[in-house]
Write a protein that holds these residues in place. Structure first.
Motif, PDB file in Angstrom:
ATOM      1  N   UNK A 176       0.833  -1.197   0.000  1.00  0.00           N
ATOM      2  CA  UNK A 176       0.000   0.000   0.000  1.00  0.00           C
ATOM      3  C   UNK A 176       0.873   1.254   0.000  1.00  0.00           C
ATOM      4  N   UNK A 177       1.926   1.239   0.837  1.00  0.00           N
ATOM      5  CA  UNK A 177       2.838   2.383   0.872  1.00  0.00           C
ATOM      6  C   UNK A 177       3.529   2.561  -0.480  1.00  0.00           C
ATOM      7  N   UNK A 178       3.917   1.426  -1.102  1.00  0.00           N
ATOM      8  CA  UNK A 178       4.545   1.509  -2.413  1.00  0.00           C
ATOM      9  C   UNK A 178       3.612   2.133  -3.443  1.00  0.00           C
ATOM     10  N   UNK A 179       2.341   1.668  -3.433  1.00  0.00           N
ATOM     11  CA  UNK A 179       1.380   2.222  -4.382  1.00  0.00           C
ATOM     12  C   UNK A 179       1.190   3.712  -4.148  1.00  0.00           C
ATOM     13  N   UNK A 180       1.078   4.085  -2.877  1.00  0.00           N
ATOM     14  CA  UNK A 180       0.876   5.498  -2.576  1.00  0.00           C
ATOM     15  C   UNK A 180       2.115   6.314  -2.919  1.00  0.00           C
ATOM     16  N   UNK A 181       3.294   5.728  -2.668  1.00  0.00           N
ATOM     17  CA  UNK A 181       4.517   6.440  -3.036  1.00  0.00           C
ATOM     18  C   UNK A 181       4.614   6.628  -4.546  1.00  0.00           C
ATOM     19  N   UNK A 182       4.192   5.586  -5.278  1.00  0.00           N
ATOM     20  CA  UNK A 182       4.180   5.698  -6.737  1.00  0.00           C
ATOM     21  C   UNK A 182       3.218   6.793  -7.177  1.00  0.00           C
ATOM     22  N   UNK A 183       2.035   6.791  -6.558  1.00  0.00           N
ATOM     23  CA  UNK A 183       1.061   7.830  -6.881  1.00  0.00           C
ATOM     24  C   UNK A 183       1.593   9.215  -6.530  1.00  0.00           C
ATOM     25  N   UNK A 184       2.239   9.309  -5.350  1.00  0.00           N
ATOM     26  CA  UNK A 184       2.794  10.596  -4.944  1.00  0.00           C
ATOM     27  C   UNK A 184       3.903  11.048  -5.887  1.00  0.00           C
TER      28      UNK A 184
ATOM     29  N   UNK B 176       4.215  10.238  -9.063  1.00  0.00           N
ATOM     30  CA  UNK B 176       3.601  10.683 -10.314  1.00  0.00           C
ATOM     31  C   UNK B 176       2.933  12.039 -10.135  1.00  0.00           C
ATOM     32  N   UNK B 177       2.239  12.199  -8.995  1.00  0.00           N
ATOM     33  CA  UNK B 177       1.585  13.480  -8.733  1.00  0.00           C
ATOM     34  C   UNK B 177       2.616  14.593  -8.613  1.00  0.00           C
ATOM     35  N   UNK B 178       3.722  14.276  -7.922  1.00  0.00           N
ATOM     36  CA  UNK B 178       4.792  15.269  -7.775  1.00  0.00           C
ATOM     37  C   UNK B 178       5.349  15.671  -9.139  1.00  0.00           C
ATOM     38  N   UNK B 179       5.556  14.691 -10.013  1.00  0.00           N
ATOM     39  CA  UNK B 179       6.083  15.000 -11.339  1.00  0.00           C
ATOM     40  C   UNK B 179       5.101  15.858 -12.129  1.00  0.00           C
ATOM     41  N   UNK B 180       3.800  15.493 -12.024  1.00  0.00           N
ATOM     42  CA  UNK B 180       2.799  16.302 -12.728  1.00  0.00           C
ATOM     43  C   UNK B 180       2.764  17.724 -12.176  1.00  0.00           C
ATOM     44  N   UNK B 181       2.815  17.839 -10.825  1.00  0.00           N
ATOM     45  CA  UNK B 181       2.788  19.167 -10.214  1.00  0.00           C
ATOM     46  C   UNK B 181       4.037  19.959 -10.571  1.00  0.00           C
ATOM     47  N   UNK B 182       5.177  19.265 -10.619  1.00  0.00           N
ATOM     48  CA  UNK B 182       6.410  19.954 -10.982  1.00  0.00           C
ATOM     49  C   UNK B 182       6.333  20.470 -12.418  1.00  0.00           C
ATOM     50  N   UNK B 183       5.768  19.639 -13.305  1.00  0.00           N
ATOM     51  CA  UNK B 183       5.606  20.067 -14.694  1.00  0.00           C
ATOM     52  C   UNK B 183       4.671  21.263 -14.784  1.00  0.00           C
ATOM     53  N   UNK B 184       3.543  21.168 -14.048  1.00  0.00           N
ATOM     54  CA  UNK B 184       2.590  22.281 -14.055  1.00  0.00           C
ATOM     55  C   UNK B 184       3.208  23.540 -13.459  1.00  0.00           C
ATOM     56  N   UNK B 185       3.996  23.355 -12.380  1.00  0.00           N
ATOM     57  CA  UNK B 185       4.640  24.511 -11.753  1.00  0.00           C
ATOM     58  C   UNK B 185       5.637  25.160 -12.706  1.00  0.00           C
ATOM     59  N   UNK B 186       6.373  24.344 -13.439  1.00  0.00           N
ATOM     60  CA  UNK B 186       7.317  24.904 -14.411  1.00  0.00           C
ATOM     61  C   UNK B 186       6.577  25.681 -15.497  1.00  0.00           C
TER      62      UNK B 186
END
Length: 426
Positions: A150-158, A160-170
């Motif tokens: 569960x932690x792995x899945x959530x870390x993966x989701x986080x 991916x979310x972080x990468x998307x947010x970083x892209x959006x922030x850029x």
């Protein structure tokens, strides 16, 4: 070495739903030098919903370790390198993996248990093996693996979310940089203002501010200038100030009456907008050949009129203008232009209230004190005023955030061009 008869296989019932109900399949490696024991434990764990791998010594166990092994069940006593060596090796090579290690032993002394725990054993099964305890060990392993997955899945989701947010922030930062660049390109340049010398300071409180400075030629020898301060900061204020800047440029009033009408029209347009927004403004026209100008002040700090050169001293003074309400307050507001002299040596300075806020932080309490400070530049080129304000901002700490946008615009007739009347106001 464990003897098969001590394991009591009669306890396990392959048809017992309690063994596998709701369970997740686990990868289990069983290590024992007795083939009968490994097969028996492997069969029992398989009926409990596990995928089984078997090994009979240290080397074979290391080779059998692969992705998908969640639990290792190993005997303590084995020929060659024993179970303790195997546990240490597994912990060294699987530091970050969620590996549950179970040791089977007949030794119950504290020293052996302590050494095994220190080596990395999570659970113990004592001979003869109690099937119920084996079930409990398996249940604990399932919970641990389930939590890890569960932690792995959530870390993966986080991630991916972080990468998307970083892209959006850029992308957002690029957009903000582009918008800030558009505002900077609106700033007047001296080569676009024939017959004038100028300087300006433009320092938004954030990446995007609500201040804007403009100047444009509107006729032979006439220049429209203005400074707008839209309420607030950020994107909304920046968009509004950019729009109002363009509107004033489009209307391009060239005399006092046209200037009053332009301000009235802009006031109505702001009131008609859906956003509850307003702006303070100061706008004027200078006619360099005629040596005069007209100015309107709408809720803005008073402009300063200075006399430079010729030994003049102590003559910086607030320009007495007809006060008006800020743009966007009242539909019937009156915006009357005030005439002022703009002859040889005249220097006009307009600024936003953000500059006064900074002055208070640097022990310059009011507009009169600011006028006295700027008056020290009267015998210097007009660019000295901008440099002085920049030093003033630096005194408060260059890294400290501004509470408000800071803007200043100063103009004077160009003495080199000779395009002015050397006369005083009647």
């Amino acid at each position: 070495m464990v003897q098969a008869p001590n394991i009591r296989p009669r306890i396990f019932d392959a048809d017992d739903p309690a063994l596998t109900a709701g369970s997740e399949r686990l990868g289990v490696l069983v290590v024992d030098d007795d083939d009968t024991v490994t097969r028996f434990l492997g069969d029992a764990l398989a009926r409990m919903g596990c995928d089984i791998s078997l090994a009979h010594d240290f080397d074979q166990a290391i080779r059998q370790m692969h992705v998908g092994i969640d639990m290792v069940v190993t005997d303590l006593r084995m020929p060659g390198r024993d179970g303790m060596d195997l546990v240490r090796a597994l912990r060294e090579s699987h530091e970050r993996a969620p590996l549950h290690v179970v040791m089977i032993t007949a030794c119950r002394d504290e020293e052996t248990i302590g050494l095994a725990t220190e080596a990395g054993v999570d659970d113990f099964l004592f001979k003869p093996v109690d099937p119920v305890k084996l079930m409990l060990v398996l249940s604990r392993t399932r919970r641990s693996v389930r939590l890890h997955r569960m932690v792995q899945r959530r870390n993966t989701m986080l991630t991916r979310t972080h990468e998307r947010m970083r892209t959006l922030l850029c992308r957002l930062r690029d957009d903000l940089d582009a918008a800030a660049g558009m505002h900077r390109r609106l700033l007047p340049r001296e080569e676009q203002l024939p017959g004038l010398r100028m300087t300006h300071v433009y320092r938004p409180a954030t990446m995007l501010g609500g201040d804007t400075i403009g100047a444009v030629t509107v006729g032979e020898g006439r220049t429209l200038f203005f400074l707008l301060d839209v309420q607030g900061h950020g994107v909304r204020a920046s968009l509004a100030s950019f729009h109002y800047h363009r509107r004033l440029q489009q209307m391009a009033p060239a005399d006092a009456d046209a200037l009053s009408l332009a301000m009235q029209r802009l006031n109505r347009e702001i009131l008609a907008g859906e956003d509850e927004i307003y702006a303070t403004a100061i706008a004027g026209i200078v006619d360099v050949p005629a040596g005069e100008g007209w100015i309107i002040r709408a809720g803005h700090p008073e402009p300063l009129l200075m006399q430079c050169g010729g030994g003049a001293s102590g003559v910086a003074r607030p320009l007495d203008t007809a006060p008006a309400f800020p743009l966007g307050w009242f539909s019937q507001a009156d915006f009357r232009a005030t005439r002022f002299p703009f002859t040889a040596g005249a220097r006009l300075v307009i600024y936003s209230d953000g500059l006064l806020d900074c002055c208070e932080e640097t022990e310059i309490p009011d507009a009169q004190s600011l006028a006295a400070l700027l008056d020290t530049c009267r015998d210097q080129p007009i660019a000295a005023i901008g440099a002085l304000v920049e030093r003033l901002l630096a005194r408060r700490g260059g890294d400290l955030p501004l509470a408000d946008d800071v803007s200043l615009f100063a103009i004077e007739p160009d003495r080199v061009s000779g395009a002015f009347h050397d006369r005083t106001d009647p």
